[in-house]
Design a protein around this motif. Structure first.
Motif, PDB file in Angstrom:
ATOM      1  N   UNK A  82      -8.485  55.132  97.861  1.00  0.00           N
ATOM      2  CA  UNK A  82      -8.608  55.848  96.709  1.00  0.00           C
ATOM      3  C   UNK A  82      -9.154  56.700  96.727  1.00  0.00           C
ATOM      4  N   UNK A  85      -8.076  60.442  99.379  1.00  0.00           N
ATOM      5  CA  UNK A  85      -6.972  60.390 100.068  1.00  0.00           C
ATOM      6  C   UNK A  85      -6.074  61.544  98.846  1.00  0.00           C
ATOM      7  N   UNK A  86      -5.691  62.910  99.360  1.00  0.00           N
ATOM      8  CA  UNK A  86      -4.608  63.928  98.466  1.00  0.00           C
ATOM      9  C   UNK A  86      -3.753  63.303  97.462  1.00  0.00           C
ATOM     10  N   UNK A  87      -3.976  63.397  96.271  1.00  0.00           N
ATOM     11  CA  UNK A  87      -3.078  63.219  95.715  1.00  0.00           C
ATOM     12  C   UNK A  87      -1.798  62.792  95.844  1.00  0.00           C
ATOM     13  N   UNK A  88      -0.948  62.009  95.476  1.00  0.00           N
ATOM     14  CA  UNK A  88       0.896  62.495  95.816  1.00  0.00           C
ATOM     15  C   UNK A  88       1.207  63.936  94.921  1.00  0.00           C
ATOM     16  N   UNK A  90       3.834  65.643  93.298  1.00  0.00           N
ATOM     17  CA  UNK A  90       4.325  65.872  92.072  1.00  0.00           C
ATOM     18  C   UNK A  90       6.215  64.837  92.453  1.00  0.00           C
ATOM     19  N   UNK A  93       5.891  61.704  93.028  1.00  0.00           N
ATOM     20  CA  UNK A  93       5.624  60.891  91.938  1.00  0.00           C
ATOM     21  C   UNK A  93       6.830  60.978  90.504  1.00  0.00           C
ATOM     22  N   UNK A  94       7.824  61.874  90.689  1.00  0.00           N
ATOM     23  CA  UNK A  94       8.640  61.771  89.879  1.00  0.00           C
ATOM     24  C   UNK A  94       9.813  61.471  90.182  1.00  0.00           C
ATOM     25  N   UNK A  97       9.023  57.297  89.687  1.00  0.00           N
ATOM     26  CA  UNK A  97       9.061  56.998  88.293  1.00  0.00           C
ATOM     27  C   UNK A  97      10.197  56.886  88.568  1.00  0.00           C
ATOM     28  N   UNK A 100      12.313  53.589  89.961  1.00  0.00           N
ATOM     29  CA  UNK A 100      11.284  52.140  89.495  1.00  0.00           C
ATOM     30  C   UNK A 100      12.172  52.074  88.311  1.00  0.00           C
ATOM     31  N   UNK A 101      12.293  53.177  87.318  1.00  0.00           N
ATOM     32  CA  UNK A 101      13.259  52.381  86.433  1.00  0.00           C
ATOM     33  C   UNK A 101      15.039  52.228  86.687  1.00  0.00           C
ATOM     34  N   UNK A 155       0.871  57.967 101.877  1.00  0.00           N
ATOM     35  CA  UNK A 155       1.047  57.177 100.340  1.00  0.00           C
ATOM     36  C   UNK A 155       1.959  56.897 100.811  1.00  0.00           C
ATOM     37  N   UNK A 158       3.218  53.692 100.739  1.00  0.00           N
ATOM     38  CA  UNK A 158       2.908  53.002 100.131  1.00  0.00           C
ATOM     39  C   UNK A 158       3.889  52.606  99.020  1.00  0.00           C
ATOM     40  N   UNK A 159       3.941  54.047  98.207  1.00  0.00           N
ATOM     41  CA  UNK A 159       4.916  54.483  97.471  1.00  0.00           C
ATOM     42  C   UNK A 159       6.208  53.279  97.761  1.00  0.00           C
ATOM     43  N   UNK A 162       5.715  49.426  97.623  1.00  0.00           N
ATOM     44  CA  UNK A 162       5.542  48.821  96.526  1.00  0.00           C
ATOM     45  C   UNK A 162       7.282  48.678  96.186  1.00  0.00           C
TER      46      UNK A 162
END
Lengths: 176, 134
Positions: A82, A85-88, A90, A93-94, A97, A100-101, A155, A158-159, A162
């Motif tokens: 947690x 690791x570097x942040x995903x 943007x 993430x976009x 998101x 997934x929607x 990372x 993993x997305x 999921x």
């Protein structure tokens, strides 16, 4: 922490031959089978049993590309998890998101074909990321600073995983 | 792992799930994620001209604790000023939801989302002020 590569007696690399891995797991499991130790002293029985558990755990780790990558990184002293690791990005993430929607919308419409198409696209992405990670691992020495370059892709993997877990749960729900 | 009653309550009845128009100049959007678990969280605030958060929405794809953390965050945000909203700390969320140590990062994610939504709102306001003739 036990080294799963050592436990199964395979080279510590990302691109493992799945058949070879399964063969080693099977051979070791046979050799350690409790039936073979039925007449052995209690201490030996316990030892073979704990070795058998170790072998199963190692197989589970190495079979899964995410856990295999984590094991390789840990071996090289690259922290994973947690806070490490570097942040995903943007963009990722976009995109996740939005995907997934779309998956949620397809579920509400009970549109099994749309769910399958979305999953297929993500599986394609997963194959690309895995291939790229294989190249990155192969190109880097077991050197922490070099191996850290695979973290963003880990990372991303993993997305994607999921997403695929969610998609197969929905597929199951809609086909039943 | 057992979830606390409060986490389950928010998970089953999440507050303020939805979307605000991200192009609205009064809306700030925060999009954050946790790479170690593949969670993604979007949190949006709508701020009045007086600087009060009049609406907050979220959408989270993640575990129950991540959903509960963002749901609680939107509840707390409504009616607060931007400055008050900035005072919300992950520890307050974790405490309210009785999050176990392994789930603290979910509350950290919610705090990040609040901060990032506020930063987005502020940069929109700054861009508006910078426009000539206004």
């Amino acid at each position: 922490m036990i080294d799963p590569f050592q436990t199964l007696g395979v080279e510590a690399r990302f691109d493992l031959d799945p058949d070879d891995l399964a063969r080693r797991h099977r051979d070791l499991s046979r050799a350690l089978h409790p039936d073979r130790y039925a007449g052995a002293p209690a201490a030996e029985r316990r030892l073979s049993l704990s070795r058998a558990i170790e072998v199963n755990d190692a197989f589970r780790v190495l079979k899964d590309p995410i856990r295999r990558a984590e094991a390789l990184l840990r071996r090289a002293g690259v922290p994973v998890g947690e806070t490490a690791e570097p942040k995903p990005s943007p963009d990722l993430l976009m995109e996740m998101m939005e995907r997934r929607e779309e998956l949620g919308d397809a579920r509400r419409r009970k549109d099994l074909d749309a769910v399958r198409a979305l999953a297929e696209a993500i599986r394609g992405r997963e194959r690309e990321v895995l291939a790229s990670m294989g190249r990155q691992f192969a190109a880097s020495d077991p050197d922490a600073t070099k191996l850290a370059v695979v973290l963003p892709e880990l990372g991303e993997l993993r997305y994607l995983r999921r997403f695929l877990d969610e998609a197969s749960a929905i597929e199951e729900e809609l086909s039943s | 792992m057992a979830y606390s009653e409060k986490v389950i309550e928010h998970y089953e009845n999440p507050r303020n799930v939805g979307t605000l128009d991200k192009n609205d100049e009064h809306v700030g959007t925060g999009l954050v994620g946790a790479p170690a678990c593949g969670d993604v969280m979007r949190l949006q605030i709508k701020v009045s001209d007086a600087g009060v958060i009049e609406d907050a929405k979220f959408k989270t794809f993640g575990c129950g604790s991540a959903i509960a953390s963002s749901s609680l965050a939107t509840e707390w945000l409504k009616g607060k000023t931007i400055d008050e909203a900035e005072q919300i700390k992950n520890s307050m969320i974790a405490e309210e939801l009785h999050l176990p140590p392994v789930k603290i990062h979910c509350s950290v994610l919610a705090e990040d989302a609040i901060k990032s939504a506020i930063a987005d709102f502020r940069s929109k306001q700054a861009a508006k002020k910078a426009l000539p003739g206004q």
